[in-house]
Every structure is written in C-alpha cells, then in structure tokens.
Design an enzyme around this catalytic site. Structure first.
Site, PDB file in Angstrom:
ATOM      1  N   ASP A 201      35.560  43.592  47.340  1.00 38.48           N
ATOM      2  CA  ASP A 201      36.008  44.971  47.491  1.00 38.48           C
ATOM      3  C   ASP A 201      36.967  45.210  46.326  1.00 38.48           C
ATOM      4  O   ASP A 201      38.043  44.574  46.258  1.00 38.48           O
ATOM      5  CB  ASP A 201      36.765  45.156  48.808  1.00 38.48           C
ATOM      6  CG  ASP A 201      35.852  45.198  50.023  1.00 38.48           C
ATOM      7  OD1 ASP A 201      34.680  44.789  49.898  1.00 38.48           O
ATOM      8  OD2 ASP A 201      36.330  45.622  51.089  1.00 38.48           O
ATOM      9  N   HIS A 260      33.283  36.817  47.322  1.00 40.10           N
ATOM     10  CA  HIS A 260      31.973  36.350  47.778  1.00 40.10           C
ATOM     11  C   HIS A 260      31.058  36.067  46.589  1.00 40.10           C
ATOM     12  O   HIS A 260      31.299  36.530  45.474  1.00 40.10           O
ATOM     13  CB  HIS A 260      31.356  37.396  48.701  1.00 40.10           C
ATOM     14  CG  HIS A 260      32.147  37.626  49.963  1.00 40.10           C
ATOM     15  ND1 HIS A 260      31.631  37.383  51.218  1.00 40.10           N
ATOM     16  CD2 HIS A 260      33.423  38.060  50.157  1.00 40.10           C
ATOM     17  CE1 HIS A 260      32.564  37.669  52.128  1.00 40.10           C
ATOM     18  NE2 HIS A 260      33.653  38.092  51.510  1.00 40.10           N
ATOM     19  N   SER A 348      44.556  40.965  42.024  1.00 38.78           N
ATOM     20  CA  SER A 348      43.963  39.825  41.331  1.00 38.78           C
ATOM     21  C   SER A 348      42.577  40.213  40.837  1.00 38.78           C
ATOM     22  O   SER A 348      42.129  41.340  41.032  1.00 38.78           O
ATOM     23  CB  SER A 348      43.903  38.616  42.265  1.00 38.78           C
ATOM     24  OG  SER A 348      43.636  39.025  43.598  1.00 38.78           O
TER      25      SER A 348
END
Length: 399
Positions: A201, A260, A348
């Site tokens: 995301d 992911h 990040s």
C-alpha cells in the site's frame, strides 16, 4: 493529511535551506528531539498530533515557540507533494509530516547544498540516534496509549484488520505493522502467470530502465544498481540486472506497513542487511541532485527467482527517518501477494529491480511516473496511489 486539488491555494514549497533562513541546525535538532520525546505518552499524553505525526503546516504551540519560522513557512506554502489517484485523471495533495520537513532542513542545511558525506556527520548521528530512540518508544508497553489518536488522525479502517480490537495490541509498533484479514488485498490478474503486482500500500513510480529512473526521479549522482544492492559491479547479479527496470514503492506512516511479493518465484538466498543512514525518503529528498538516499540508507535485500523466466529479481527494503527496523517473514516459495516482510514505525520504501525486458509496466503507471499524464498536470513526475495486489505490469510475450 490530504487536500483535494481545489484546496491547494498556495504554492507548493520547493524545499531549500533559505526557506528557513537564519534557523541554525542546533535549533532544528532540539525541535526534532522534542518531537520524538512527545511520542512517549508521558510527554505527549497519547496525542500523536503534537509529536512526529503532525504535519508541517499544523500549529503546535511548543514547536513554533522553538522554531517560529515554521509558521511563516506554512503561511506561504503548502508543504508536501501531489499523488495521482489510479483509474482517474485526478490527484490529491499529501502534506509532509513535520519530522520529515525538519529532517529535510538538516540534510540541506547551509548556503550551498552539498553531499552529506562532505557535510556534517553530526546530522547523520542525530538522525540515527533519534530513529533508534523512536523505535524504543514505540516498542514500549506505554505506547499503546497513542493508538486511538493515530487511528483518528489517519482515519484507519479497523474492519479490514485481522485483529480489529485495538486493546489486543501490546505496543504501538504492534499496531503499526498490523496484519490484514485474508482476502483484504486480492491480487489482480491472479490467473495470468505472466503478471506482476504491487508490493505495498504505497505511492508508486515505475521506470523501464535505470537511466529513465535517473532522468525523472532518482537525481542523486551516486545511484547505481551495484550501490543499491551493496555489491561490486562485476557481481553476476549486478550484471544480470544492469540496465533493468525499477518499481519504487514508498510507504507513508499511515499505510499498512507489511510488504508483499510482486512476483511468483522462490527465494534464492537469505536476506542480506546493508548498514546505512536514516534519511527521509520523501520525494523531494529522492529528487535532490546531490543526495542519493536509497544507496545511503540502511536496507536489506533478497533475491527471488522468477517462476517462468528463472531470472533473478532483487527486492530491496529501504529504511528511512524514524524507521526502527526491517523484518522479513517470507517462505522459500512465494506467490504474488504473499507477505514477505514489514517495517516498524516510520515511512519507508521497497524497490523491486527487474532484469531488462522481464516486465512491461502498466501504461498508466508509466505516464504518471514520467510526467506525461493528465494527473501530472505538466509539473513533472507524480507518484500513483496503489495497494497491495494492484496490477504492476506483465511479462511481455516475447520475453
């Protein structure tokens, strides 16, 4: 905080040390340390709006007493950057957190912008010290008092969490790297084995070649695939990835912070940690010609063998200002959308490096990333807001 296009009524700040002219770095360092201290409930009373989470335009009384020039800056400019909304020609303005703005001033401090290694080791030490300290604060049991305020500030949806009861979290960081329910992030085009998906995301830019990334986004003059991976240029992996494609996934503090796999494959070797700095990964820092944050920051690398092509893809988790740690959770065999790791507190970045020709990025992402879309509004490259599982691109039929 985000603003709609018609709510942006002032110029967007192009960050430069002259914008806080006369503010000495020692004053900014003191303010930065106090922001971090206010993250602890004993100081901030569980209100994240008076700590590192607040935005650069917000008025925090104690902070503006320390750095009154911040208020003047906020009255003149919007501080942050635009982000494109996928599937539309629209964009929104994302305000910069106050800690990132202060960190930017420390990086660019002085009359001339210089490479940081030629600049001030004191600043590096402060950013590292406070990043580690923030991690300790948010790993403390008392830090759970910050969770309700954090949820309210960022309007976080609890109904998609694996554990929606916030009282079940033992620290703020546990909530920060919260898990989602199975199926909350479905993979687009999952039945197409040649597909790739978003790893996070995030706000995303993509470039078919490293040279394009350097032209439009990564302006630091020391960036290269070997320096990013912490390997010599003659290493076989660097030779395979030379001139390859980059996808850069930037996570903001409000985002779901587990990342992911963007591809189907298997892990070729255990992750490799590369020590480094704790600079902000805000777009204005990445776009700065004399500072390469991606190859200076602490990071960790895994190599994944793509299931169809058998070629290696590098996935680089890049730490940033106030990011406490990078943690991996992968299994040996991974599918698109499988969780492979997470970040503790802070914004990040994850960077995926593909061999030349392995991926053809989706056209809308390319147009935004090169500033050629309607959402970019002829103002240069713009990131695209995406979620885990969104389509990233596909392997060309000829590959």
């Amino acid at each position: 905080m985000s603003l709609q296009q018609d709510e942006v009524t002032k110029p967007v700040e192009n960050i430069h040390p002259n914008n806080l002219q006369g503010v000495h770095k020692e004053v900014v360092v003191h303010a930065f340390r106090q922001l971090v201290e206010h993250s602890h409930p004993s100081k901030g009373k569980g209100d994240v709006t008076i700590s590192v989470h607040n935005f650069a335009h917000s008025r925090v009384e104690w902070l503006h007493k320390s750095v009154p020039e911040l208020q003047n800056l906020a009255e003149k400019y919007h501080i942050g950057n635009f982000v494109a909304i996928r599937g539309t020609n629209q964009r929104f303005f994302e305000s910069m957190p106050i800690y990132a703005r202060l960190g930017m001033h420390l990086l660019f401090y002085g009359k001339e912008q210089v490479k940081l290694l030629e600049g001030n080791k004191f600043v590096e030490d402060v950013l590292r010290e406070q990043s580690v300290h923030e991690g300790k604060i948010y790993d403390s049991p008392e830090s759970v008092k910050n969770i309700p305020s954090f949820i309210k500030m960022y309007n976080i949806q609890l109904d998609e969490l694996l554990e929606p009861d916030i009282h079940k979290y033992h620290t703020f960081n546990e909530f920060f790297y919260r898990r989602l329910k199975p199926g909350a992030r479905p993979v687009e085009n999952a039945d197409n084995p040649r597909g790739f998906c978003s790893a996070a995301d995030c706000r995303l830019v993509v470039y078919q070649t490293v040279s394009l990334a350097e032209k439009f986004w990564i302006k630091g003059d020391e960036f290269s695939i070997p320096s990013l991976l912490g390997l010599p240029p003659t290493d076989p992996v660097c030779e395979t990835l030379s001139g390859g494609s980059l996808a850069i996934f930037r996570l903001a503090p409000a985002d779901y912070h587990r990342f992911h796999s963007p591809l189907d494959g298997r892990i070729l070797a255990e992750h490799r940690d590369i020590p480094g700095q704790y600079y902000t990964v805000n777009p204005q820092a990445v776009n700065e010609p004399h500072l390469d944050v991606f190859t200076r920051n602490k990071r960790s690398v895994i190599l994944v063998e793509h299931e169809i092509s058998k070629q290696p893809v590098a996935i680089v988790a890049v730490g940033a200002l106030l990011v406490g740690s990078i943690r991996w959770t992968y299994n040996n065999e991974i599918k698109r959308g499988d969780e492979i790791g997470y970040f503790a507190y802070g914004g990040s970045t994850v960077i995926a490096v593909f061999p030349p020709g392995l991926i053809e990025f989706d056209e809308d992402l390319v147009l935004n990333s090169t500033g050629k879309s309607a959402a970019a509004a002829k103002e240069g490259s713009i990131e695209t807001l995406v979620k885990v599982g969104y389509s990233l691109g596909r392997m060309p039929d000829a590959a």
